[in-house]
Design a protein around this motif. Sequence first.
Motif, PDB file in Angstrom:
ATOM      1  N   GLY A 185       0.802  -1.217   0.000  1.00  0.00           N
ATOM      2  CA  GLY A 185       0.000   0.000   0.000  1.00  0.00           C
ATOM      3  C   GLY A 185       0.833   1.265   0.000  1.00  0.00           C
ATOM      4  O   GLY A 185       0.418   2.288   0.569  1.00  0.00           O
ATOM      5  N   GLY A 186       1.989   1.211  -0.607  1.00  0.00           N
ATOM      6  CA  GLY A 186       2.841   2.391  -0.698  1.00  0.00           C
ATOM      7  C   GLY A 186       3.727   2.615   0.503  1.00  0.00           C
ATOM      8  O   GLY A 186       4.547   3.549   0.512  1.00  0.00           O
ATOM      9  N   GLU A 187       3.606   1.767   1.528  1.00  0.00           N
ATOM     10  CA  GLU A 187       4.439   1.890   2.720  1.00  0.00           C
ATOM     11  C   GLU A 187       5.235   0.610   2.929  1.00  0.00           C
ATOM     12  O   GLU A 187       4.760  -0.489   2.644  1.00  0.00           O
ATOM     13  N   SER A 188       6.463   0.751   3.437  1.00  0.00           N
ATOM     14  CA  SER A 188       7.320  -0.407   3.692  1.00  0.00           C
ATOM     15  C   SER A 188       7.186  -0.865   5.127  1.00  0.00           C
ATOM     16  O   SER A 188       6.954  -0.051   6.035  1.00  0.00           O
ATOM     17  N   GLN A 189       7.305  -2.162   5.324  1.00  0.00           N
ATOM     18  CA  GLN A 189       7.280  -2.725   6.678  1.00  0.00           C
ATOM     19  C   GLN A 189       8.182  -3.942   6.703  1.00  0.00           C
ATOM     20  O   GLN A 189       8.450  -4.562   5.682  1.00  0.00           O
ATOM     21  N   GLU A 190       8.645  -4.281   7.879  1.00  0.00           N
ATOM     22  CA  GLU A 190       9.604  -5.374   8.051  1.00  0.00           C
ATOM     23  C   GLU A 190       8.926  -6.546   8.728  1.00  0.00           C
ATOM     24  O   GLU A 190       8.255  -6.394   9.758  1.00  0.00           O
ATOM     25  N   LEU A 191       9.105  -7.744   8.147  1.00  0.00           N
ATOM     26  CA  LEU A 191       8.529  -8.979   8.666  1.00  0.00           C
ATOM     27  C   LEU A 191       9.650  -9.964   8.963  1.00  0.00           C
ATOM     28  O   LEU A 191      10.745  -9.860   8.428  1.00  0.00           O
ATOM     29  N   ARG A 192       9.330 -10.961   9.800  1.00  0.00           N
ATOM     30  CA  ARG A 192      10.319 -11.998  10.132  1.00  0.00           C
ATOM     31  C   ARG A 192       9.765 -13.352   9.720  1.00  0.00           C
ATOM     32  O   ARG A 192       8.600 -13.669   9.981  1.00  0.00           O
ATOM     33  N   ALA A 193      10.651 -14.128   9.056  1.00  0.00           N
ATOM     34  CA  ALA A 193      10.227 -15.436   8.547  1.00  0.00           C
ATOM     35  C   ALA A 193      11.256 -16.490   8.897  1.00  0.00           C
ATOM     36  O   ALA A 193      12.487 -16.240   8.836  1.00  0.00           O
ATOM     37  N   THR A 194      10.765 -17.691   9.257  1.00  0.00           N
ATOM     38  CA  THR A 194      11.636 -18.839   9.497  1.00  0.00           C
ATOM     39  C   THR A 194      11.551 -19.757   8.280  1.00  0.00           C
ATOM     40  O   THR A 194      10.488 -20.250   7.935  1.00  0.00           O
ATOM     41  N   LEU A 195      12.711 -19.932   7.620  1.00  0.00           N
ATOM     42  CA  LEU A 195      12.737 -20.589   6.317  1.00  0.00           C
ATOM     43  C   LEU A 195      12.428 -22.078   6.429  1.00  0.00           C
ATOM     44  O   LEU A 195      12.817 -22.759   7.387  1.00  0.00           O
ATOM     45  N   ASP A 196      11.736 -22.587   5.393  1.00  0.00           N
ATOM     46  CA  ASP A 196      11.415 -24.014   5.297  1.00  0.00           C
ATOM     47  C   ASP A 196      12.503 -24.707   4.470  1.00  0.00           C
ATOM     48  O   ASP A 196      13.336 -24.079   3.834  1.00  0.00           O
ATOM     49  N   ALA A 197      12.462 -26.039   4.502  1.00  0.00           N
ATOM     50  CA  ALA A 197      13.339 -26.854   3.670  1.00  0.00           C
ATOM     51  C   ALA A 197      12.598 -27.255   2.402  1.00  0.00           C
ATOM     52  O   ALA A 197      11.403 -27.563   2.459  1.00  0.00           O
TER      53      ALA A 197
END
Length: 441
Positions: free
Chosen positions: A428-440
């Motif tokens: 929506g025109g704004e940046s935000q930071e997310l956290r992800a735990t990677l899968d295999a």
Amino acid sequence: MLRAFAPAAPGQRGLQEPPSGRPGRRRTATGPWWKADARSDPWRDPYAPAGLGAPAVYPPSPEEQSGPIVVDDRGRTKVRLRDLSVRLSALVLLAVLLVGAIGGGVGWWLTRATPESPLLSPGTTLTQVDPGITREPGSVSAIAAEVMPAVVSIEVRVGEAGATGSGVVIDGDDGYIVTNNHVVSGADGVDGAEIRAVFSDGSGSDARIVGRDPASDLAVIKVEKPELVTATLGESDNVAVGDPVVAIGSPLGLAGTVTSGIVSALERPVRLAGEGSDTNAVISAVQTDAPINPGNSGGALVDATGALVGINTAIASLGGNGTSGGSIGLGFAIPIDTVRDIAEQLISTGSAVHSSLGVNARSVTDGTRDGALVLNVEPGSAAAAAGIRERDVIIEVAGDRVGSSEELVVAVDRFAPGEEITIEVVRGGESQELRATLDAA
């Protein structure tokens, strides 16, 4: 003028007397320059009478002269051929013919007197020069001599069809050879398919597939041949743009071909899709201008020390698929760190594991910033758990900029499954930071 120079009285000859009235002193016979003819010489006596001499005498014109030799108006002597007598003309012609006959006879005699040399000369040896050539360590010839025994040609036959590629011995004791997945994938699990490795000394050996990884376009095969020469493996961190490199392989089926160039770029995201194979990979490639052609796939890219720094896998082609066509000065190799990691997994377990975020994306730009547009999110994936949505634009992974869908795949693949990373998205025109735990995957 008349008063000054006219005669003083009518009938008087010569010049007028001086104004003083005294006539000039006349020369006498006793004078030093006086001669008997002085009176008639106008240059000696101004009173001497003037007179014209005889007219000039000119020679007659050439038309008026007789004989073959005449003199023109300028005194030049010429020969008039029309006045030559028949006898004289015949003598001149005879003299010319005689000189020609003598010259021709002498030339003929010389050619007959000098015999031709033999056409063949048995036992002839040419002069040999031994300049004492020295090949310094690090030269292309020295690198090729060191690495060539560790590079093999790979011949694949499936029914009536056949293909060729290259490979590199990474474990000489157990006979393990690394190559590209797209070189051998067509023979995996096919009855009657044959894979054969041909070595630099001309010997060959049947090979079996140990494991394949379509996600990195790497595969490992095994031959039952003892004491193979093993390639020295380098490190990706030691490779810099501008370093000299040498490519060794079997382009177009020509075994033992060596080409050279430099590293022209590093960490170049390249999407691979091998023709007729299940390869579907994005690699962070070593780009080189060393000429690479079809058949170089799976071959060695080595540095100036002879250490393996990459496995040649693709070329930039005007056709667009990177697997066919000819070299245009841009080739790509899988970095050695990736090769080492995947090869160890394939030799240990027969398969390789990669990290997965669980999104499908395509490259986008808004004119000022590039990114990877999320087209869909797999249910239950790391992306879904992190809150990534469709239409999000991923612009950063773990602090590294992401400018395309290929860069997103490469950025995620740097981490091991189970690691937690930060992902910056624009929504929506704004940046935000997310956290992800990677899968295999």
